[in-house]
Design a protein around this motif. Structure first.
Motif, PDB file in Angstrom:
ATOM      1  N   GLY A  32       0.566 -83.902  45.136  1.00  0.00           N
ATOM      2  CA  GLY A  32       0.711 -85.145  44.375  1.00  0.00           C
ATOM      3  C   GLY A  32       2.153 -85.457  44.049  1.00  0.00           C
ATOM      4  O   GLY A  32       2.506 -86.601  43.757  1.00  0.00           O
ATOM      5  N   PHE A  33       2.987 -84.428  44.065  1.00  0.00           N
ATOM      6  CA  PHE A  33       4.411 -84.614  43.776  1.00  0.00           C
ATOM      7  C   PHE A  33       5.125 -84.928  45.087  1.00  0.00           C
ATOM      8  O   PHE A  33       5.524 -84.011  45.827  1.00  0.00           O
ATOM      9  CB  PHE A  33       5.017 -83.344  43.182  1.00  0.00           C
ATOM     10  N   ALA A  34       5.315 -86.220  45.379  1.00  0.00           N
ATOM     11  CA  ALA A  34       5.945 -86.613  46.642  1.00  0.00           C
ATOM     12  C   ALA A  34       6.426 -88.052  46.533  1.00  0.00           C
ATOM     13  O   ALA A  34       5.752 -88.880  45.917  1.00  0.00           O
ATOM     14  CB  ALA A  34       4.940 -86.506  47.795  1.00  0.00           C
ATOM     15  N   ARG A  43      14.790 -90.795  53.545  1.00  0.00           N
ATOM     16  CA  ARG A  43      14.435 -89.409  53.232  1.00  0.00           C
ATOM     17  C   ARG A  43      13.196 -89.425  52.338  1.00  0.00           C
ATOM     18  O   ARG A  43      13.006 -90.347  51.557  1.00  0.00           O
ATOM     19  CB  ARG A  43      15.567 -88.687  52.504  1.00  0.00           C
ATOM     20  N   PHE A  44      12.402 -88.377  52.450  1.00  0.00           N
ATOM     21  CA  PHE A  44      11.154 -88.257  51.683  1.00  0.00           C
ATOM     22  C   PHE A  44      11.092 -86.831  51.173  1.00  0.00           C
ATOM     23  O   PHE A  44      11.394 -85.894  51.919  1.00  0.00           O
ATOM     24  CB  PHE A  44       9.971 -88.561  52.608  1.00  0.00           C
ATOM     25  N   VAL A  45      10.723 -86.677  49.903  1.00  0.00           N
ATOM     26  CA  VAL A  45      10.672 -85.325  49.335  1.00  0.00           C
ATOM     27  C   VAL A  45       9.243 -84.964  48.938  1.00  0.00           C
ATOM     28  O   VAL A  45       8.518 -85.784  48.381  1.00  0.00           O
ATOM     29  CB  VAL A  45      11.644 -85.187  48.129  1.00  0.00           C
ATOM     30  N   VAL A  46       8.830 -83.751  49.305  1.00  0.00           N
ATOM     31  CA  VAL A  46       7.536 -83.206  48.867  1.00  0.00           C
ATOM     32  C   VAL A  46       7.825 -81.934  48.063  1.00  0.00           C
ATOM     33  O   VAL A  46       8.723 -81.165  48.413  1.00  0.00           O
ATOM     34  CB  VAL A  46       6.598 -82.885  50.059  1.00  0.00           C
ATOM     35  N   TRP A  47       7.077 -81.793  46.975  1.00  0.00           N
ATOM     36  CA  TRP A  47       7.315 -80.658  46.067  1.00  0.00           C
ATOM     37  C   TRP A  47       6.191 -79.642  46.199  1.00  0.00           C
ATOM     38  O   TRP A  47       5.022 -79.971  45.974  1.00  0.00           O
ATOM     39  CB  TRP A  47       7.409 -81.164  44.628  1.00  0.00           C
ATOM     40  N   LEU A  48       6.543 -78.431  46.585  1.00  0.00           N
ATOM     41  CA  LEU A  48       5.547 -77.382  46.802  1.00  0.00           C
ATOM     42  C   LEU A  48       5.667 -76.315  45.720  1.00  0.00           C
ATOM     43  O   LEU A  48       6.781 -75.834  45.424  1.00  0.00           O
ATOM     44  CB  LEU A  48       5.738 -76.746  48.182  1.00  0.00           C
ATOM     45  N   SER A  49       4.514 -75.945  45.162  1.00  0.00           N
ATOM     46  CA  SER A  49       4.471 -74.892  44.151  1.00  0.00           C
ATOM     47  C   SER A  49       4.867 -73.550  44.761  1.00  0.00           C
ATOM     48  O   SER A  49       4.387 -73.186  45.843  1.00  0.00           O
ATOM     49  CB  SER A  49       3.059 -74.809  43.565  1.00  0.00           C
ATOM     50  N   ARG A  53       0.415 -70.660  49.105  1.00  0.00           N
ATOM     51  CA  ARG A  53       0.579 -70.131  50.464  1.00  0.00           C
ATOM     52  C   ARG A  53       1.441 -71.089  51.300  1.00  0.00           C
ATOM     53  O   ARG A  53       2.275 -70.656  52.099  1.00  0.00           O
ATOM     54  CB  ARG A  53      -0.811 -69.988  51.087  1.00  0.00           C
ATOM     55  N   THR A  54       1.227 -72.378  51.105  1.00  0.00           N
ATOM     56  CA  THR A  54       1.968 -73.370  51.900  1.00  0.00           C
ATOM     57  C   THR A  54       3.474 -73.238  51.671  1.00  0.00           C
ATOM     58  O   THR A  54       4.264 -73.375  52.612  1.00  0.00           O
ATOM     59  CB  THR A  54       1.487 -74.793  51.538  1.00  0.00           C
ATOM     60  N   TYR A  55       3.873 -72.958  50.446  1.00  0.00           N
ATOM     61  CA  TYR A  55       5.297 -72.784  50.159  1.00  0.00           C
ATOM     62  C   TYR A  55       5.864 -71.602  50.935  1.00  0.00           C
ATOM     63  O   TYR A  55       6.953 -71.687  51.514  1.00  0.00           O
ATOM     64  CB  TYR A  55       5.500 -72.592  48.651  1.00  0.00           C
ATOM     65  N   ILE A 121      15.251 -78.116  47.079  1.00  0.00           N
ATOM     66  CA  ILE A 121      15.754 -78.261  45.710  1.00  0.00           C
ATOM     67  C   ILE A 121      14.833 -77.498  44.770  1.00  0.00           C
ATOM     68  O   ILE A 121      13.618 -77.740  44.762  1.00  0.00           O
ATOM     69  CB  ILE A 121      15.773 -79.744  45.288  1.00  0.00           C
ATOM     70  N   ASP A 122      15.403 -76.585  44.003  1.00  0.00           N
ATOM     71  CA  ASP A 122      14.603 -75.833  43.035  1.00  0.00           C
ATOM     72  C   ASP A 122      14.370 -76.711  41.815  1.00  0.00           C
ATOM     73  O   ASP A 122      15.300 -77.024  41.076  1.00  0.00           O
ATOM     74  CB  ASP A 122      15.340 -74.539  42.644  1.00  0.00           C
ATOM     75  N   GLY A 123      13.106 -77.134  41.628  1.00  0.00           N
ATOM     76  CA  GLY A 123      12.805 -78.031  40.518  1.00  0.00           C
ATOM     77  C   GLY A 123      12.158 -77.338  39.347  1.00  0.00           C
ATOM     78  O   GLY A 123      11.764 -77.983  38.381  1.00  0.00           O
ATOM     79  N   GLY A 124      12.009 -76.028  39.385  1.00  0.00           N
ATOM     80  CA  GLY A 124      11.306 -75.282  38.336  1.00  0.00           C
ATOM     81  C   GLY A 124      10.253 -74.420  39.009  1.00  0.00           C
ATOM     82  O   GLY A 124      10.588 -73.498  39.752  1.00  0.00           O
ATOM     83  N   ASP A 125       8.968 -74.755  38.769  1.00  0.00           N
ATOM     84  CA  ASP A 125       7.938 -73.970  39.471  1.00  0.00           C
ATOM     85  C   ASP A 125       7.568 -74.598  40.819  1.00  0.00           C
ATOM     86  O   ASP A 125       6.724 -74.072  41.542  1.00  0.00           O
ATOM     87  CB  ASP A 125       6.704 -73.738  38.588  1.00  0.00           C
ATOM     88  N   HIS A 126       8.162 -75.736  41.149  1.00  0.00           N
ATOM     89  CA  HIS A 126       8.009 -76.344  42.470  1.00  0.00           C
ATOM     90  C   HIS A 126       9.380 -76.456  43.143  1.00  0.00           C
ATOM     91  O   HIS A 126      10.403 -76.580  42.464  1.00  0.00           O
ATOM     92  CB  HIS A 126       7.407 -77.752  42.377  1.00  0.00           C
ATOM     93  N   VAL A 127       9.368 -76.433  44.464  1.00  0.00           N
ATOM     94  CA  VAL A 127      10.595 -76.619  45.251  1.00  0.00           C
ATOM     95  C   VAL A 127      10.441 -77.904  46.061  1.00  0.00           C
ATOM     96  O   VAL A 127       9.417 -78.114  46.717  1.00  0.00           O
ATOM     97  CB  VAL A 127      10.841 -75.411  46.189  1.00  0.00           C
ATOM     98  N   GLY A 128      11.462 -78.756  45.962  1.00  0.00           N
ATOM     99  CA  GLY A 128      11.450 -80.008  46.712  1.00  0.00           C
ATOM    100  C   GLY A 128      11.993 -79.797  48.113  1.00  0.00           C
ATOM    101  O   GLY A 128      13.094 -79.277  48.294  1.00  0.00           O
TER     102      GLY A 128
END
Ligand SMILES: Cc1cc2nc3c(=O)[nH]c(=O)nc-3n(C[C@H](O)[C@H](O)[C@H](O)COP(=O)(O)O)c2cc1C
Length: 163
Positions: A32-34, A43-49, A53-55, A121-128
């Motif tokens: 949902g974070f995208a 450019r398009f950013v997706v944020w993965l927890s 596993r996907t991260y 990009i390290d956004g906290g518990d998700h990486v962009g």
């Protein structure tokens, strides 16, 4: 700390499924974070927890594939959002094809693109993962057809524990 729920509860983003393949591994999850994050260049950013596993697979991937779904594709959203690749191989349960750079493109997606990972990009518990789009496809045009949104996906319990 501000109570952000009153703000974030108003948001209803389009959902996407992000897939990753690297080192013989494959993975994908509902995101949902995208958003688009640049116009020129696009450019398009997706944020993965970081726990997903996907991260783990995306960290080593050169390209990622990003897919949009329609509300009728709730089952596909539930597969990628409600199951974890730590326990099941989601790709035995859906139709996919190999795309640019060895990516996994979901054949039933309403629209998709493949992007090269330009930066993380390290956004906290998700990486962009900032993506440079190199290929795209769509089953239909921008005809006002609704996409699957967060409000359509709230019944899905995330397949991977948050911590
Ligand atoms: C409504 C909804 C939104 C989600 N948004 C994200 C997200 O933005 N980023 C993310 O990494 N996971 C998100 N998730 C969680 C993953 O899709 C879910 O935990 C999935 O099972 C992880 O699969 P994996 O372990 O195979 O990667 C979301 C899940 C749901 C149900």
């Amino acid at each position: 700390m501000a109570d952000m729920d009153a703000f974030t509860d108003l948001l209803d983003p389009d959902m996407c499924v992000v897939t990753a393949a690297a080192g013989g591994e494959r993975a994908g999850c509902l995101v949902g974070f995208a958003s688009q994050c640049s116009m020129r260049p696009v450019r398009f950013v997706v944020w993965l927890s970081k726990v997903n596993r996907t991260y783990e697979v995306a960290r080593a991937a050169e390209f990622l594939a990003v897919h949009l779904l329609t509300p009728e594709q709730f089952d596909l959203a539930a597969l990628f959002g409600g199951e974890t690749g730590d326990e099941v191989d989601k790709f035995t349960r859906t139709r996919w094809t190999r795309g640019h750079g060895g990516t996994l493109v979901l054949e039933d997606a309403y629209a998709w693109f493949v992007g090269g990972v330009e930066q993380r990009i390290d956004g906290g518990d998700h990486v962009g993962f900032v993506l440079d789009p190199v290929r795209s496809g769509a089953r239909g045009g921008p005809d006002g057809r609704p996409l699957l949104r967060l409000s359509d996906a709230l019944a899905i319990e995330p397949g991977h524990p948050v911590d």
